[in-house]
Design an enzyme around this catalytic site. Structure first.
Site, mmCIF file in Angstrom:
data_model
loop_
_atom_site.group_PDB
_atom_site.id
_atom_site.type_symbol
_atom_site.label_atom_id
_atom_site.label_comp_id
_atom_site.label_asym_id
_atom_site.label_seq_id
_atom_site.Cartn_x
_atom_site.Cartn_y
_atom_site.Cartn_z
ATOM 1 N N HIS A 24 4.808 -1.412 -13.829
ATOM 2 C CA HIS A 24 3.923 -0.757 -12.755
ATOM 3 C C HIS A 24 3.268 0.262 -13.275
ATOM 4 C CE1 HIS A 24 3.176 0.154 -8.782
ATOM 5 N NE2 HIS A 24 3.669 1.502 -9.275
ATOM 6 N N LYS A 29 9.722 -3.488 -4.329
ATOM 7 C CA LYS A 29 9.214 -4.671 -4.658
ATOM 8 C C LYS A 29 9.451 -5.216 -6.159
ATOM 9 C CE LYS A 29 5.584 -2.556 -2.923
ATOM 10 N NZ LYS A 29 4.557 -1.887 -2.668
ATOM 11 N N ARG A 36 3.930 4.271 7.564
ATOM 12 C CA ARG A 36 3.777 5.352 6.983
ATOM 13 C C ARG A 36 2.094 5.840 7.114
ATOM 14 N NH1 ARG A 36 5.497 3.921 1.327
ATOM 15 N NH2 ARG A 36 4.439 5.817 0.659
ATOM 16 N N ASP A 71 9.078 -3.107 3.287
ATOM 17 C CA ASP A 71 7.979 -2.249 2.636
ATOM 18 C C ASP A 71 6.853 -2.281 3.627
ATOM 19 O OD1 ASP A 71 6.847 -0.584 0.706
ATOM 20 O OD2 ASP A 71 5.642 -2.649 0.124
ATOM 21 N N SER A 100 9.301 2.560 -1.866
ATOM 22 C CA SER A 100 8.437 1.395 -1.739
ATOM 23 C C SER A 100 8.057 0.529 -3.104
ATOM 24 C CB SER A 100 7.041 1.969 -1.318
ATOM 25 O OG SER A 100 5.868 0.986 -1.343
HETATM 26 N N1 URA Z 1 2.218 2.022 -4.229
HETATM 27 C C1 URA Z 1 3.317 1.336 -3.367
HETATM 28 O O1 URA Z 1 3.553 0.201 -3.488
HETATM 29 N N2 URA Z 1 3.748 2.066 -2.403
HETATM 30 C C2 URA Z 1 3.537 3.344 -2.212
HETATM 31 O O2 URA Z 1 4.063 3.811 -1.424
HETATM 32 C C3 URA Z 1 2.576 3.867 -3.074
HETATM 33 C C4 URA Z 1 2.184 3.218 -4.136
#
Ligand code: URA
Length: 458
Positions: free
Chosen positions: A93, A198, A179, A172, A194
């Protein structure tokens, strides 16, 4: 007897700065997605998110939130994969950069080294580019694979680059949407849960995090980046994933291109073994660490294995197979991967080219002391390479090509940047001025950046 809580009490507890239990957090997440038909009110969820934003969450609360969100919708992989040995599932990521095409090279390189890479990526966020937008500059590329199609991609190719589907971590989706409209996006525990939920839902064994720091990153300082990296590593390790994070420099763009098709072109250059050193070195660093984390091979050998996969064409073969698996017609995938790519402009034999290119020249001789990645990202976005709102359509062909790096020696009149654009044939003076303002030249020699890696966090 089933545990029962009530939303006002949980909101009050967090509002008053107390720690929520893992049971309370799980209960809230179940209500956020309406599990078993029991859904909390949107205003209650918004109030709780604001309380979390204001009062923060402890590391153990963040782990609980991540677990609860992960469980809202995970992927399933076959118990006995056909290729006999247990799959080593890995992913990476990035917190978002400018010119960041690492995933496009890393996923196939890792697949060539025997890893399974179910890479779930995102679209551009604010000024940063998105891997999905880049992949979609290849006609026919389908980012929407369901669980069965992803399994097939992992079985036959070893990697896929896809978007988040409806049933992957629905918690999410719900929280992110809430949010977004309650001014609570910038909460560290909410960001961490978040991102990691994932990744955890992919059931990966190992994760590498590229936390970008600098002018063109969301984390402007190393201190901020370190804090986020530690929180991400902690939450990910809390899900049983072997995790390492790297803080990497994102003052100037990485590689020499910004924009979707241009970044695909540069990724192909990398996969042909002659990509820019900063991109290739970071791919080798991140990939080598994943091979090390999965106990596949020691770090140095891992770095070398990734470099070999890039240089001997095996990663390129995986890239071609991934394109075909994800809907690109075979002749196009083959032609795209057969271009020599000595120069990024060769890609226009296969991809749509921008109507115009404009060269921008250096105004005074000296050494390149800085290239403002943030400014260039905004210019590229305004050309059409990114979005300012969800409904904006991307122009995949537009963007920016750099001909200089940090530390380059330049003469007055040298072309330092090329703009690929549509619309009017000549660029507005304000755009040319903004481009020139993003370059800092100094008289004295500048040491080139030897590595993007600032530090490791694990
Ligand atoms: N990327 C995400 O998947 N969630 C966030 O809150 C910020 C960046």
């Amino acid at each position: 007897m089933a545990t029962s809580f009530c939303m006002p009490d949980i909101i009050k507890k967090k509002r008053d700065g107390n720690e929520l239990s893992s049971e309370e957090i799980k209960w809230v997440i179940d209500r956020a997605i309406g599990k078993d038909g029991e859904r909390c009110d949107d205003s209650q969820l918004g109030a709780l998110l604001m309380a979390i934003y204001l009062k923060n969450m402890s590391p153990s609360e963040t782990v609980s939130l991540t677990s609860a969100m992960t469980k809202s919708g995970e992927l399933e992989w076959p118990d006995s994969p056909p290729d006999s040995c247990k799959w080593k599932l890995v992913d990476k990521h990035s917190t978002g950069g400018v010119g960041d095409k690492i995933s496009l090279v890393l996923a196939p390189a890792l697949a060539a080294c025997g890893m399974k890479v179910p890479m779930i990526s995102g679209r551009g966020l604010a000024h940063t580019g998105g891997t999905l937008d880049k992949m979609e500059s290849i006609p026919g590329y389908n980012i929407y694979l369901d669980n069965d199609q992803m399994t097939e991609a992992l079985e036959t190719v070893g990697c896929c680059i896809v978007g988040q589907t409806q049933n992957l971590v629905p918690a999410d989706r719900k929280l992110y949407k809430t949010r977004d409209i309650t001014a609570t996006i910038e909460s560290f525990p909410l960001i961490v849960a978040s991102i990691i939920s994932k990744k955890a839902a992919e059931k990966i064994d190992a994760l590498i995090l590229d936390v970008k720091c600098g002018k063109a990153a969301f984390m402007k300082t190393i201190e901020e980046g370190r804090k986020l990296a530690k929180a991400l590593v902690n939450a990910s390790a809390g899900q049983g994933i072997k995790t390492r994070a790297f803080l990497t420099n994102m003052d100037c763009p990485i590689g020499n291109t910004i924009g979707n098709a241009l970044e695909v072109a540069e990724s192909l250059q990398c996969l042909h073994g002659h990509g820019p050193a900063d991109v290739v070195d970071l791919v080798c660093d991140l990939g080598g660490n994943l091979l090390d984390l999965t106990d596949t091979m020691p770090l140095e050998t891992g770095r070398e294995a990734i470099r070999i996969a890039i240089n001997d064409g095996s990663a390129l073969k995986k890239f071609r197979l991934m394109l075909i698996q994800q809907g690109v017609e075979e002749p196009l995938a083959t032609s795209l991967c057969n271009i020599g790519m000595d120069d990024v402009d060769e890609v226009w034999a296969c991809l749509k080219k921008a109507a115009y290119t404009t060269d921008v020249k250096v105004e005074k001789a000296g050494y390149v002391a800085a290239i403002d990645g943030y400014e260039l990202a905004i210019i590229s976005r305004n050309l059409g390479a990114g979005r300012t709102k969800d409904s904006d359509k991307i122009d995949h062909a537009v963007g920016i090509r750099l001909f200089v790096k940090h530390g380059s020696k330049v003469n007055k009149g040298d072309v330092w940047l090329g703009v690929y654009h549509s619309g009017e044939q000549s660029l507005p003076t304000s755009t040319i001025d903004a481009i020139n303002n993003s370059l800092t030249i100094q008289d004295t020699e500048v040491q080139p950046m030897t590595t993007r890696v600032i530090e490791k966090v694990d």
